[in-house]
Design a protein around this motif. Structure first.
Motif, PDB file in Angstrom:
ATOM      1  N   LEU A 266     -47.309  53.962 -22.745  1.00 54.71           N
ATOM      2  CA  LEU A 266     -48.266  54.955 -22.662  1.00 54.71           C
ATOM      3  C   LEU A 266     -48.187  56.070 -23.654  1.00 54.71           C
ATOM      4  O   LEU A 266     -48.907  56.664 -24.090  1.00 54.71           O
ATOM      5  N   SER A 267     -46.644  56.487 -24.012  1.00 53.58           N
ATOM      6  CA  SER A 267     -46.430  57.863 -24.804  1.00 53.58           C
ATOM      7  C   SER A 267     -45.302  57.381 -25.416  1.00 53.58           C
ATOM      8  O   SER A 267     -44.239  57.794 -25.200  1.00 53.58           O
ATOM      9  N   PRO A 268     -45.250  56.375 -26.608  1.00 60.01           N
ATOM     10  CA  PRO A 268     -44.020  55.951 -27.180  1.00 60.01           C
ATOM     11  C   PRO A 268     -43.012  56.919 -27.711  1.00 60.01           C
ATOM     12  O   PRO A 268     -41.787  57.087 -27.211  1.00 60.01           O
ATOM     13  N   SER A 269     -43.596  57.849 -28.392  1.00 61.38           N
ATOM     14  CA  SER A 269     -42.538  58.896 -29.271  1.00 61.38           C
ATOM     15  C   SER A 269     -41.780  59.577 -28.287  1.00 61.38           C
ATOM     16  O   SER A 269     -40.626  59.893 -28.194  1.00 61.38           O
ATOM     17  N   MET A 270     -42.780  60.384 -27.184  1.00 61.87           N
ATOM     18  CA  MET A 270     -42.333  61.119 -26.241  1.00 61.87           C
ATOM     19  C   MET A 270     -41.233  60.520 -25.495  1.00 61.87           C
ATOM     20  O   MET A 270     -40.151  61.166 -25.381  1.00 61.87           O
ATOM     21  N   CYS A 271     -41.416  59.340 -24.889  1.00 63.05           N
ATOM     22  CA  CYS A 271     -40.577  58.480 -24.008  1.00 63.05           C
ATOM     23  C   CYS A 271     -39.232  58.087 -24.693  1.00 63.05           C
ATOM     24  O   CYS A 271     -38.191  58.229 -24.062  1.00 63.05           O
ATOM     25  N   LEU A 272     -39.406  57.539 -25.757  1.00 60.69           N
ATOM     26  CA  LEU A 272     -38.183  57.016 -26.458  1.00 60.69           C
ATOM     27  C   LEU A 272     -37.525  58.292 -26.797  1.00 60.69           C
ATOM     28  O   LEU A 272     -36.176  57.946 -26.614  1.00 60.69           O
ATOM     29  N   ASP A 273     -38.003  59.362 -27.305  1.00 56.52           N
ATOM     30  CA  ASP A 273     -37.035  60.272 -27.782  1.00 56.52           C
ATOM     31  C   ASP A 273     -36.130  60.844 -26.420  1.00 56.52           C
ATOM     32  O   ASP A 273     -35.288  61.296 -26.249  1.00 56.52           O
ATOM     33  N   GLU A 274     -36.993  61.145 -25.130  1.00 55.66           N
ATOM     34  CA  GLU A 274     -36.453  61.640 -24.169  1.00 55.66           C
ATOM     35  C   GLU A 274     -35.251  60.554 -23.552  1.00 55.66           C
ATOM     36  O   GLU A 274     -34.487  60.870 -23.081  1.00 55.66           O
ATOM     37  N   LEU A 275     -35.626  59.426 -23.548  1.00 54.36           N
ATOM     38  CA  LEU A 275     -34.622  58.236 -22.985  1.00 54.36           C
ATOM     39  C   LEU A 275     -33.299  58.456 -23.845  1.00 54.36           C
ATOM     40  O   LEU A 275     -32.303  58.062 -23.479  1.00 54.36           O
ATOM     41  N   ASP A 276     -33.510  58.428 -25.206  1.00 52.35           N
ATOM     42  CA  ASP A 276     -32.229  58.491 -26.068  1.00 52.35           C
ATOM     43  C   ASP A 276     -31.627  59.814 -25.543  1.00 52.35           C
ATOM     44  O   ASP A 276     -30.303  59.605 -25.701  1.00 52.35           O
TER      45      ASP A 276
END
Length: 179
Positions: free
Chosen positions: A29-39
């Motif tokens: 749904l929101s790749p950039s935001m989510c991947l940055d947050e997960l990292d």
């Protein structure tokens, strides 16, 4: 294809398929935001019980951090998986579409990720206990056993990485900032 990280007796190790799917759905749904947050939260593919989910997470991260970055959607992701011969391995386009519907919004990402991390911690703890019990029966050196168990506990807590190094975030929070 679910993970074969070991059943204990008749029971599967702790896992939460819906939370794993939720994490991946949020990313879609929101790749950039989510991947940055997960990292930022330290999420690793190993936290996923289902090997398909671990593979997908790894591919999504790879696409996001590639130079230049690749946009992530239901066209580019299947293409990436198809090029690597992994699309059918994860369940095909139908499963990717299903994942997109698992998360109503990306707002619950942290909640889903926390569940996935907690289940990984429990599985890691269970595996360490089983391995330690086996070594006890082999009459291993108690000091070495304790050191090994302590290392696993520190890894579970996130105080050291699987390679034994301490994460920079831990060093900054515990040593640099207080000074």
């Amino acid at each position: 294809m679910t993970n074969s990280k070991g059943k204990t007796g008749d029971r599967l190790p702790p896992h939460a398929p819906e939370a794993e799917q939720g994490v991946l759905g949020c990313i879609l749904l929101s790749p950039s935001m989510c991947l940055d947050e997960l990292d930022e939260g330290g999420m690793r593919p190993a936290w996923f019980f289902d090997l398909r989910h671990a593979l997908l997470y790894e591919r999504l991260r790879g696409m996001h951090y590639r130079q230049p970055p690749v946009g992530i959607d239901l066209i580019t992701l299947p293409q990436e998986l198809r090029q690597r011969g992994e699309l059918e391995q994860i369940g095909g386009l139908g499963y990717l579409t299903e994942l997109l519907g698992t998360a109503p919004s990306a707002a619950n990402l942290r909640y889903y990720a926390d569940i996935v991390r907690e289940k990984w911690q429990l599985r890691t703890l269970l595996r360490a206990c089983i391995e330690t019990a086996q070594k006890v029966y082999e009459e291993q050196d108690p000091a070495a056993l304790l050191a090994g168990v302590q290392k696993v506990f520190l890894e579970i807590e996130g105080q050291v990485s699987p390679g034994g190094e301490r994460p920079i975030k831990t060093i900054l929070c515990e040593e640099v900032i207080p000074r």
